[in-house]
Design a protein around this motif. Structure first.
Motif, PDB file in Angstrom:
ATOM      1  N   TYR A  89       0.830  -1.206   0.000  1.00 15.48           N
ATOM      2  CA  TYR A  89       0.000   0.000   0.000  1.00 15.48           C
ATOM      3  C   TYR A  89       0.868   1.261   0.000  1.00 15.48           C
ATOM      4  O   TYR A  89       0.559   2.234  -0.701  1.00 15.48           O
ATOM      5  N   THR A  90       1.939   1.248   0.789  1.00 14.41           N
ATOM      6  CA  THR A  90       2.832   2.413   0.787  1.00 14.41           C
ATOM      7  C   THR A  90       3.544   2.561  -0.547  1.00 14.41           C
ATOM      8  O   THR A  90       3.755   3.682  -1.033  1.00 14.41           O
ATOM      9  N   ALA A  91       3.921   1.421  -1.158  1.00 10.18           N
ATOM     10  CA  ALA A  91       4.559   1.488  -2.476  1.00 10.18           C
ATOM     11  C   ALA A  91       3.576   1.998  -3.522  1.00 10.18           C
ATOM     12  O   ALA A  91       3.954   2.761  -4.425  1.00 10.18           O
ATOM     13  N   LEU A  92       2.318   1.590  -3.410  1.00  7.79           N
ATOM     14  CA  LEU A  92       1.311   2.078  -4.353  1.00  7.79           C
ATOM     15  C   LEU A  92       1.076   3.567  -4.166  1.00  7.79           C
ATOM     16  O   LEU A  92       0.878   4.300  -5.137  1.00  7.79           O
ATOM     17  N   TRP A  93       1.114   4.029  -2.920  1.00 11.31           N
ATOM     18  CA  TRP A  93       0.918   5.447  -2.637  1.00 11.31           C
ATOM     19  C   TRP A  93       2.035   6.293  -3.254  1.00 11.31           C
ATOM     20  O   TRP A  93       1.794   7.428  -3.687  1.00 11.31           O
ATOM     21  N   ASP A  94       3.234   5.745  -3.303  1.00 13.06           N
ATOM     22  CA  ASP A  94       4.385   6.480  -3.850  1.00 13.06           C
ATOM     23  C   ASP A  94       4.589   6.228  -5.343  1.00 13.06           C
ATOM     24  O   ASP A  94       5.546   6.771  -5.924  1.00 13.06           O
ATOM     25  N   ASP A  95       3.718   5.438  -5.959  1.00 12.56           N
ATOM     26  CA  ASP A  95       3.864   5.085  -7.372  1.00 12.56           C
ATOM     27  C   ASP A  95       3.145   6.119  -8.242  1.00 12.56           C
ATOM     28  O   ASP A  95       1.927   6.321  -8.122  1.00 12.56           O
ATOM     29  N   ASP A  96       3.898   6.773  -9.119  1.00 11.26           N
ATOM     30  CA  ASP A  96       3.294   7.773 -10.002  1.00 11.26           C
ATOM     31  C   ASP A  96       2.305   7.147 -10.980  1.00 11.26           C
ATOM     32  O   ASP A  96       1.353   7.806 -11.403  1.00 11.26           O
ATOM     33  N   ARG A  97       2.534   5.888 -11.323  1.00  9.33           N
ATOM     34  CA  ARG A  97       1.605   5.232 -12.244  1.00  9.33           C
ATOM     35  C   ARG A  97       0.212   5.103 -11.638  1.00  9.33           C
ATOM     36  O   ARG A  97      -0.792   5.198 -12.351  1.00  9.33           O
TER      37      ARG A  97
END
Length: 331
Positions: A89-97
């Motif tokens: 979830y944190t990686a998705l939050w930081d993902d520009d895509r």
């Protein structure tokens, strides 16, 4: 040799008296019990198949997807899971895509939903009048909905083709240069929205038409006596009379826009369909989920995107309820 004859309780010869409990009372108790089970249990038996199917194909996948989203797991080795907690979830939050896909989903949703519902409302208003061949027009309005998304998207992709498409040919007649519908962000989103509008306008129009025909005619007669024009009758009688149906179609269209997948995938005509174009210019959340799970083989991240879509729908529903309550208070 003497033979004893069984007697009844009053001493008359006959059948032997029952030695067990009173059979008549026992039968009545059983009948009462079966009647209670029938009255109280039958409704649950009738609805049980729905809940069984819901639990197997909706509730269990929802719970299992939430569990997968907390792990690092690949498509080829689903039995091997590595616990990562909320790292996905944190990686998705930081993902520009993700933010790009979310923005594309919102813009395509607005571009397709607003014109679609407005056109459906106007079409239903026209069909609500007594027209010659009204049945034909109602069936014709529903025909795009009956068409498969693959066929519709393929035809519109050919229409919006850059070099030989009919849309660019028509634009060239008025002096407009060829538009690169796929590689231009707003052009691509407009083209995809057009596919959605074409497929769903007739369906929503028939929903509005059914709601309009349930409005009592005396309301229109009273408005006409008060001197209201047809446009005023539409605003003061028709629209308030089908308000609940309008809210339903807004929610339904919002859910459909959030889950948009087939139209942009086919519009890309190949590998670009999965990524939503070379620059992700029309990649939706549905395409991002597909890319993470079936192209990158990261099922944990794909499940995280699925839950992000689910949470987005909850937020939209809460906002819709708050707006509806605010409008009701003002009314």
């Amino acid at each position: 040799m003497a033979i004893s004859t069984p007697t009844t309780p009053d001493g008359a010869p006959g059948a032997a008296p029952p030695t067990g409990p009173d059979t008549g009372a026992e039968r009545r108790r059983r009948s009462t019990l079966l009647h209670r089970l029938d009255v109280r249990g039958a409704p649950y038996a009738f609805v049980a198949p729905f809940f069984v199917v819901f639990a197997a194909f909706s509730f269990y996948p929802l719970v299992y997807t939430s569990w997968i989203s907390l792990h690092r797991v690949e498509l080829s080795t689903l039995n091997l899971m590595e616990w990562v907690g909320f790292d996905n979830y944190t990686a998705l939050w930081d993902d520009d895509r993700f933010w790009n896909a979310l923005l594309n989903t919102i813009t395509i949703g607005v571009l397709s939903t607003v014109p679609q519902l407005l056109m459906a409302l106007g079409l239903a208003h026209l069909l609500n009048y007594r027209l010659r061949g009204s049945t034909f027009f109602r069936v014709a309005a529903l025909t795009p909905y009956a068409t498969s998304v693959g066929a519709a998207a393929l035809v519109f992709t050919m229409l919006f083709e850059r070099d030989f498409g009919m849309i660019n040919w028509m634009l060239s007649l008025v002096g407009v240069d060829n538009v690169d519908w796929e590689n231009n962000k707003w052009a691509a989103q407009t083209a995809i929205s057009t596919i959605v509008i074409w497929r769903w306008t007739g369906y929503n129009a028939l929903l509005y038409l059914a709601a309009m025909q349930a409005i009592p005619r005396d309301r229109y007669e009273a408005a006409a006596i008060d001197g209201a024009s047809r446009w005023q009758q539409f605003l003061t009688v028709t629209v308030p009379g089908i308000r609940s149906t309008i809210v339903f179609t807004i929610v339904l269209s919002t859910i459909g826009a959030t889950q948009l997948f087939g139209e942009p995938l086919i519009f890309g005509q190949g590998p670009n369909g999965i990524t939503g174009g070379a620059d992700n210019q029309y990649q939706t959340l549905g395409l991002l989920l597909y890319e993470e799970g079936w192209k990158n083989y990261q099922m944990g991240r794909a499940a995280t995107v699925a839950w992000a879509m689910f949470l987005l729908l909850i937020v939209v529903f809460v906002v819709q309820r708050l707006v509806a309550r605010a409008i009701a208070r003002k009314g």
